[in-house]
Write an enzyme that holds these catalytic residues in place. Structure first.
Site, short mmCIF file in Angstrom:
data_model
loop_
_atom_site.label_atom_id
_atom_site.label_comp_id
_atom_site.label_asym_id
_atom_site.label_seq_id
_atom_site.Cartn_x
_atom_site.Cartn_y
_atom_site.Cartn_z
CG HIS A 142 -0.18 -0.03 2.60
ND1 HIS A 142 0.18 0.98 2.98
CD2 HIS A 142 0.13 -0.90 3.35
CE1 HIS A 142 0.69 0.76 4.22
NE2 HIS A 142 0.63 -0.42 4.55
CB CYS A 157 2.20 -3.24 5.36
SG CYS A 157 0.58 -4.10 5.89
#
Length: 199
Positions: A142, A157
């Site tokens: 992301h 992440c």
């Protein structure tokens, strides 16, 4: 296409020393390059934890690269073969966020839903724009801050440069393969912006 990011030295200084000796010097780095030929074949991603760089290919043809920021020590991103299993323009984390005081100032920049929130303060779940899930335990790619290119800094992440991630999101799909490796190769010198590089 290139995106330049400017990393002011003031980000590393305590607030009491700001602006005492004039404007701080700036260092500029190329954060990504993207040249998708939009030809036949699907897109794939390879992320090297050692260099903190992702390479993007279409049917084996390299179409770009970008810096990433993966999990820091204690929250490291695991090597392996993954596939994008979910895509959302905007997802809010159910694991991490921050707390602000009544005036809107950040009082805790590394909070979780279980972190005690002082009276009058507010907890904000972290937004994850252009979310591409890799695991059902909460790991995905992301948009995010990459303040120190080449350095792992996330909670696990894979953060991608904010101005770049819409380009990848547009050509990715559920099922896009993502290979995460740890090459052990020494980190290369950070790509510097040239004087005539575009933004």
């Amino acid at each position: 296409m290139r995106l330049l990011v400017f990393l002011p030295a003031l980000l590393l200084l305590p607030s009491c020393s700001l602006f005492r000796s004039g404007p701080p010097p700036k260092a500029s780095y190329v954060m990504y390059e993207w040249d998708d030929d939009k030809g036949p074949g699907d897109v794939s991603v390879e992320i090297d934890l050692s260099s903190q760089i992702a390479t993007y290919k279409r049917a084996g043809r390299t179409i770009g690269w970008s810096f990433v920021s993966t999990g820091k020590e204690g929250k490291s991103t695991s090597p392996g073969n993954y596939k994008v299993s979910e895509m959302m323009e905007l997802k809010h984390s159910n694991l991490y966020g921050w707390i602000t005081d009544p005036e809107g100032n950040v009082s805790n920049g590394d909070a979780q839903p279980t972190t005690p929130v002082p009276e009058g303060h507010t907890y904000h779940p972290a937004p994850m724009n252009h979310w591409m899930r890799l695991t059902w335990s909460g790991i995905g790619m992301h948009a995010g801050e990459i303040r120190q290119p080449g350095v792992a800094a996330s909670h696990g992440c894979i953060r991608l440069p904010r101005d770049f991630v819409p380009k990848l999101y547009k050509v990715a799909k559920v099922g896009t393969p993502v290979k995460i490796i740890k090459s052990g190769a020494p980190k290369a010198e950070l790509p510097r912006a040239t004087a005539d590089a575009g933004t």
